[in-house]
Design an enzyme around this catalytic site. Structure first.
Site, PDB file in Angstrom:
ATOM      1  CG  ASP A 161       2.438   9.622  -1.950  1.00 53.99           C
ATOM      2  OD1 ASP A 161       3.024   8.687  -2.523  1.00 53.99           O
ATOM      3  OD2 ASP A 161       2.051   9.545  -0.768  1.00 53.99           O
ATOM      4  CG  HIS A 195      -1.687   5.634  -2.611  1.00 53.93           C
ATOM      5  ND1 HIS A 195      -2.375   5.236  -1.491  1.00 53.93           N
ATOM      6  CD2 HIS A 195      -0.444   6.002  -2.179  1.00 53.93           C
ATOM      7  CE1 HIS A 195      -1.599   5.383  -0.422  1.00 53.93           C
ATOM      8  NE2 HIS A 195      -0.428   5.835  -0.823  1.00 53.93           N
ATOM      9  CB  ILE A 219      -5.638   2.115   0.146  1.00 54.12           C
ATOM     10  CG1 ILE A 219      -4.130   2.410   0.290  1.00 54.12           C
ATOM     11  CG2 ILE A 219      -5.922   0.632   0.320  1.00 54.12           C
ATOM     12  CD1 ILE A 219      -3.559   2.060   1.663  1.00 54.12           C
ATOM     13  N   GLY A 224      -3.168   8.285   2.902  1.00 48.97           N
ATOM     14  CA  GLY A 224      -3.520   8.755   4.232  1.00 48.97           C
ATOM     15  C   GLY A 224      -3.503  10.272   4.318  1.00 48.97           C
TER      16      GLY A 224
END
Length: 303
Positions: free
Chosen positions: A194, A199, A214, A217
């Site tokens: 990903d 990120h 961040i 998830g």
């Protein structure tokens, strides 16, 4: 309208071959914090962690299914389906549901078929449900539903989708554990496939409304499942049957997750928050206990 619901739902499924090796599984486990020793005074690896990190003992945590074959098809793939043309900076991963049909092998080749299974109009946003079904020569392996939340793309009068949510637990959790997030956790986890710049790239994160990059998830998702397996399922990854969650907030690398668990006969209810002080109006969520909630409506079904 950037999202044409009828076209997205009518689009032909995308089918391709995926494969993975024990090295991919080990990298994923490291990406969700495996190998860490909870005893900070001991430099040795916790022996129980070797089932996630040593090839001769390797067990596959079922959430590896979200990245197997570099996670394709998945969230990013869903954004390139016919009828979908959106700004990546407006996209958030809204939720995830995984159903395991058989224990995952440490190495394998399989066929993944992905399609848009639903499109929901939430008014100020749209939700796409990207379904991936994976089979190998022996039959179905897993089914993965990713709920993709796209800000600013709702309001066309479409189906709002299901609104039923489980009632929150009414008693204190059976177990509470904390899991620290390494400052470089997102940079390691993204090597599983990903590569969303949200990120890793501070400038892109600011465009998306965040002070800094961040955590994925799905990284929090994996950390949480591992905590449940290790704490309540005796470390037995084969007991997991299904795992669903709603992403309710963000985690920044360097923070600490507080994971609350409620044991049931065939399922574990879970609530995950960031263990930090936040203004009262930002608190709440199922079992958050004052933490900033990040996973809600979370259930691990097991044998």
């Amino acid at each position: 309208m950037p999202i044409d619901a009828a076209m997205a739902l009518a689009a032909e499924p995308r089918t391709g071959e995926i494969s993975w090796t024990a090295r991919d599984v080990q990298l994923y486990h490291l990406g969700i914090g495996a190998g860490a020793n909870p005893d900070k005074d001991s430099p040795a690896t916790d022996p129980d962690e070797l089932r996630y990190t040593l090839e001769s003992r390797l067990h596959v945590l079922p959430s590896f299914a979200t990245v197997a074959g570099a996670g394709s098809p998945g969230v990013i793939s869903g954004l390139s389906m016919p009828g979908v043309d959106v700004d990546l900076a407006k996209v958030l991963h809204g939720g995830q549901t995984l159903r395991i049909h058989r224990p995952l092998p440490a190495e394998g080749t399989a066929t993944a078929t992905g399609r848009i299974a639903a499109v929901y109009d939430k008014g100020k946003a749209a939700v796409l449900v990207m379904r991936t079904e994976v089979t190998d020569a022996a039959g179905p392996l897993w089914t993965n539903d990713a709920q993709i939340f796209v800000r600013g793309e709702g309001g066309w009068g479409g189906d709002r989708g299901p609104s039923t949510r489980p009632d929150p637990p009414t008693k204190d959790p059976d177990r509470i554990v904390e899991r620290p997030i390494r400052p470089d956790q997102a940079l390691l986890y993204r090597l599983c496939g990903d590569y969303n710049p949200l990120h890793a790239d501070p400038e892109f994160a600011k465009l998306a409304g965040f002070d800094r990059p961040i955590l994925h998830g799905l990284c929090t998702y994996g950390i949480t499942l591992k905590a449940v397996v290790d704490t309540l399922l005796g470390g037995d990854v084969t007991r997991v049957r299904a795992y669903t969650t709603r992403f309710a907030g963000v985690v920044f690398p360097g923070e600490t997750l507080r994971i609350r668990m409620w044991r049931g006969p065939d399922r574990v209810r879970v609530a995950v928050g960031v263990a930090r002080e936040v203004p009262p109006l930002e608190r709440g969520g199922e079992g958050a206990g004052g933490d900033a909630p990040v996973l809600a409506d979370t259930v691990v079904e097991h044998s």
